[in-house]
Design a protein around this motif. Structure first.
Motif, PDB file in Angstrom:
ATOM      1  N   MET A  60       1.011  -1.172  -0.384  1.00  0.00           N
ATOM      2  CA  MET A  60       0.484   0.055   0.186  1.00  0.00           C
ATOM      3  C   MET A  60       0.837   1.265  -0.213  1.00  0.00           C
ATOM      4  O   MET A  60       1.571   1.500   1.270  1.00  0.00           O
ATOM      5  CB  MET A  60      -0.610  -0.268   0.861  1.00  0.00           C
ATOM      6  N   ARG A  61       0.540   2.104  -1.039  1.00  0.00           N
ATOM      7  CA  ARG A  61       1.365   3.298  -0.714  1.00  0.00           C
ATOM      8  C   ARG A  61       0.513   4.462  -0.677  1.00  0.00           C
ATOM      9  O   ARG A  61      -0.405   4.641  -0.574  1.00  0.00           O
ATOM     10  CB  ARG A  61       2.001   3.819  -2.257  1.00  0.00           C
ATOM     11  N   ILE A  62       1.151   5.683   0.092  1.00  0.00           N
ATOM     12  CA  ILE A  62       0.695   6.946   0.532  1.00  0.00           C
ATOM     13  C   ILE A  62       0.770   7.648  -0.660  1.00  0.00           C
ATOM     14  O   ILE A  62       1.650   8.304  -0.471  1.00  0.00           O
ATOM     15  CB  ILE A  62       0.586   7.198   2.234  1.00  0.00           C
ATOM     16  N   SER A  63      -0.559   8.737  -0.856  1.00  0.00           N
ATOM     17  CA  SER A  63      -0.064   9.879  -1.023  1.00  0.00           C
ATOM     18  C   SER A  63      -0.743  11.216  -0.317  1.00  0.00           C
ATOM     19  O   SER A  63      -2.243  10.349   0.586  1.00  0.00           O
ATOM     20  CB  SER A  63      -0.641   9.824  -2.463  1.00  0.00           C
ATOM     21  N   VAL A  64      -0.873  12.123  -0.847  1.00  0.00           N
ATOM     22  CA  VAL A  64      -1.670  13.450  -0.180  1.00  0.00           C
ATOM     23  C   VAL A  64      -2.320  14.177  -0.713  1.00  0.00           C
ATOM     24  O   VAL A  64      -1.898  14.418  -1.982  1.00  0.00           O
ATOM     25  CB  VAL A  64      -0.949  13.245   1.061  1.00  0.00           C
ATOM     26  N   PHE A  65      -3.201  15.133  -0.136  1.00  0.00           N
ATOM     27  CA  PHE A  65      -4.236  15.587  -1.276  1.00  0.00           C
ATOM     28  C   PHE A  65      -4.871  17.075   0.024  1.00  0.00           C
ATOM     29  O   PHE A  65      -5.158  16.919   1.332  1.00  0.00           O
ATOM     30  CB  PHE A  65      -5.598  15.156  -1.440  1.00  0.00           C
ATOM     31  N   GLY A  72      -7.910  -7.863  -0.926  1.00  0.00           N
ATOM     32  CA  GLY A  72      -6.419  -8.357  -1.763  1.00  0.00           C
ATOM     33  C   GLY A  72      -6.104  -7.121  -2.490  1.00  0.00           C
ATOM     34  O   GLY A  72      -5.513  -6.736  -3.106  1.00  0.00           O
ATOM     35  N   TYR A  73      -7.035  -5.208  -1.951  1.00  0.00           N
ATOM     36  CA  TYR A  73      -6.894  -4.174  -1.862  1.00  0.00           C
ATOM     37  C   TYR A  73      -5.431  -3.744  -1.103  1.00  0.00           C
ATOM     38  O   TYR A  73      -4.855  -3.817  -0.081  1.00  0.00           O
ATOM     39  CB  TYR A  73      -7.530  -3.664  -1.407  1.00  0.00           C
ATOM     40  N   ASP A  74      -4.061  -3.737  -1.901  1.00  0.00           N
ATOM     41  CA  ASP A  74      -3.550  -3.262  -1.996  1.00  0.00           C
ATOM     42  C   ASP A  74      -2.917  -1.998  -2.884  1.00  0.00           C
ATOM     43  O   ASP A  74      -1.657  -1.891  -3.222  1.00  0.00           O
ATOM     44  CB  ASP A  74      -1.156  -4.414  -1.983  1.00  0.00           C
ATOM     45  N   GLY A  75      -3.112  -0.878  -2.624  1.00  0.00           N
ATOM     46  CA  GLY A  75      -3.093   0.276  -4.006  1.00  0.00           C
ATOM     47  C   GLY A  75      -3.404   1.212  -3.071  1.00  0.00           C
ATOM     48  O   GLY A  75      -2.469   1.694  -2.129  1.00  0.00           O
ATOM     49  N   TRP A  76      -2.870   2.228  -3.680  1.00  0.00           N
ATOM     50  CA  TRP A  76      -2.930   3.399  -2.712  1.00  0.00           C
ATOM     51  C   TRP A  76      -4.107   4.303  -1.997  1.00  0.00           C
ATOM     52  O   TRP A  76      -5.324   4.530  -2.552  1.00  0.00           O
ATOM     53  CB  TRP A  76      -3.251   5.072  -3.867  1.00  0.00           C
ATOM     54  N   ILE A  77      -3.697   4.925  -1.513  1.00  0.00           N
ATOM     55  CA  ILE A  77      -4.879   5.867  -0.261  1.00  0.00           C
ATOM     56  C   ILE A  77      -4.358   7.089   0.111  1.00  0.00           C
ATOM     57  O   ILE A  77      -2.988   7.389   0.166  1.00  0.00           O
ATOM     58  CB  ILE A  77      -4.666   4.959   1.413  1.00  0.00           C
ATOM     59  N   SER A  78      -5.369   7.695  -0.364  1.00  0.00           N
ATOM     60  CA  SER A  78      -4.870   9.124  -0.159  1.00  0.00           C
ATOM     61  C   SER A  78      -5.875  10.039   0.811  1.00  0.00           C
ATOM     62  O   SER A  78      -6.262  10.041   0.706  1.00  0.00           O
ATOM     63  CB  SER A  78      -5.146  10.172  -1.801  1.00  0.00           C
ATOM     64  N   ILE A  79      -3.965  11.122   1.620  1.00  0.00           N
ATOM     65  CA  ILE A  79      -4.795  10.897   2.664  1.00  0.00           C
ATOM     66  C   ILE A  79      -5.662  12.440   2.703  1.00  0.00           C
ATOM     67  O   ILE A  79      -5.163  13.364   1.409  1.00  0.00           O
ATOM     68  CB  ILE A  79      -3.746  11.795   3.614  1.00  0.00           C
ATOM     69  N   GLU A  80      -6.492  13.090   3.030  1.00  0.00           N
ATOM     70  CA  GLU A  80      -7.560  14.184   2.657  1.00  0.00           C
ATOM     71  C   GLU A  80      -7.481  14.988   3.855  1.00  0.00           C
ATOM     72  O   GLU A  80      -8.067  14.625   4.654  1.00  0.00           O
ATOM     73  CB  GLU A  80      -8.595  13.898   1.616  1.00  0.00           C
ATOM     74  N   ASP A  81      -6.707  15.721   4.277  1.00  0.00           N
ATOM     75  CA  ASP A  81      -6.123  16.751   5.074  1.00  0.00           C
ATOM     76  C   ASP A  81      -5.774  17.618   5.195  1.00  0.00           C
ATOM     77  O   ASP A  81      -5.461  18.233   4.238  1.00  0.00           O
ATOM     78  CB  ASP A  81      -5.190  15.443   6.363  1.00  0.00           C
ATOM     79  N   GLY A  82      -5.443  18.533   6.570  1.00  0.00           N
ATOM     80  CA  GLY A  82      -4.459  19.460   6.282  1.00  0.00           C
ATOM     81  C   GLY A  82      -5.384  21.015   6.648  1.00  0.00           C
ATOM     82  O   GLY A  82      -4.597  21.833   6.599  1.00  0.00           O
TER      83      GLY A  82
END
Length: 331
Positions: free
Chosen positions: A1-6, A263-273
């Motif tokens: 799983m990889r982490i992105s940010v928004f 089997g989800y090992d995809g992107w999770i994008s953080i919507e925060d800030g």
């Protein structure tokens, strides 16, 4: 799983007041130990090859991937010319997605606004027609259209046409393609729509291709019953407050277990800030801990159901191996 940010907290500065550029955001995000940045259509003040090329260079220099570009087409607008312009804009964002994210990157697609003069059946017909017409280009570019269970784009007058789960579910069932179309799951939007987010995930898990993570808490004196009575039609109820992921109403342990089991090992994008970069960093750290606990520390990108659908349709895998040198914050 990889982490992105928004950059939820900087969105007005980026797309309304224009006091911040996409390049400013990329530089600002360098302090976060994330793997990628999710971008938004409104950040592209121009869409020339040279401008998009500069964005690509800036992302690479900062060590970020671009897994998803958020677009907000209004395919339910009663004006045919507006619908055509929205369609053309979505095509443009898909091409930018392919340039910045490569094969398998996602372009968000929405249904449109809940225009009061548009019936449910008419709205569904228009949205399905638009997405079906976008899909040949998605296949050509090899990008994925990700339909979000959204509330409302910041520039819209009305809430999302497919905000309520019954409409959303009918919409995705009318689109057969699973290789280049899927669901972007946002648990907080499910709460705003009056649903339990973990229950909603159970209904769409087989079609989830991307995820946004945010969290909401009840304001003092508020209750879930009060929230449900709002029926999701007044927008982000004043009863709901933004906060650090894992500290609000979403049952993230259950959500992560559901994702991992499917089997989800995809992107999770953080919507925060919204309350500052300090909370954004806390949210990133929470996701990094969750990656260890629920995803075995994996930095691969592999969504099993999506991979199966692509294989069945004759398309190559878009899975990515674990990062050999995960991006570290430049502190």
């Amino acid at each position: 799983m990889r982490i992105s940010v928004f950059p939820k907290g900087d969105l007005d500065a980026l797309v309304v007041h224009r006091t911040m550029t996409v390049f400013d955001w990329i530089e600002k995000a360098r302090v976060l130990p994330a793997d990628g940045l999710e971008l938004y259509s409104g950040m592209f003040t121009e869409t020339s090859d040279s401008f998009v090329g500069r964005v690509a260079e800036s992302l690479a220099a900062a060590g970020f991937e671009m897994p998803m570009l958020c677009a907000s087409p209004d395919f339910t607008n009663p004006d045919r010319d507006v619908r055509k312009a929205e369609f053309d804009r979505e095509l443009e964002m898909m091409r930018i997605t392919a340039r910045l994210g490569g094969a398998g990157a996602s372009t968000r697609v929405l249904s449109g606004q809940r225009h009061p003069e548009v019936s449910r059946e008419q709205g569904l017909d228009w949205v399905v027609e638009a997405i079906e017409n976008l899909l040949p280009v998605a296949r050509e570019l090899d990008v994925t259209l990700a339909l979000e269970n959204h509330y409302k784009d910041g520039t819209w007058k009305y809430p999302e046409f497919a905000q309520k789960s019954d409409v959303f579910l009918e919409l995705i069932e009318r689109i057969d393609d699973r290789a280049h179309f899927g669901v972007q799951f946002d648990p907080s939007n499910a709460i705003v729509a009056g649903d339990y987010s973990a229950d909603f995930l159970d209904l769409v898990i087989d079609r989830v291709v991307t995820m946004q993570a945010s969290d909401r808490s009840l304001a003092p004196g508020g209750s879930l019953d009060d929230l449900r009575q709002s029926d999701g039609t007044i927008g982000y109820s004043p009863l709901l407050q933004h906060g650090v992921i894992g500290q609000g109403l979403n049952d993230y342990p259950r959500i992560f277990r559901t994702l991992a089991a499917a089997g989800y090992d995809g992107w999770i994008s953080i919507e925060d800030g919204v309350n500052g970069m300090g909370e954004m960093l806390e949210s990133v750290e929470y996701l990094r801990q969750a990656r260890e606990e629920y995803f075995g520390g994996s930095t691969e990108v592999r969504v099993q159901k999506h991979e199966e659908a692509r294989s069945a349709a004759g398309f190559a895998s878009i899975a990515q191996p674990a990062l050999t040198s995960p991006r570290e914050a430049n502190r």
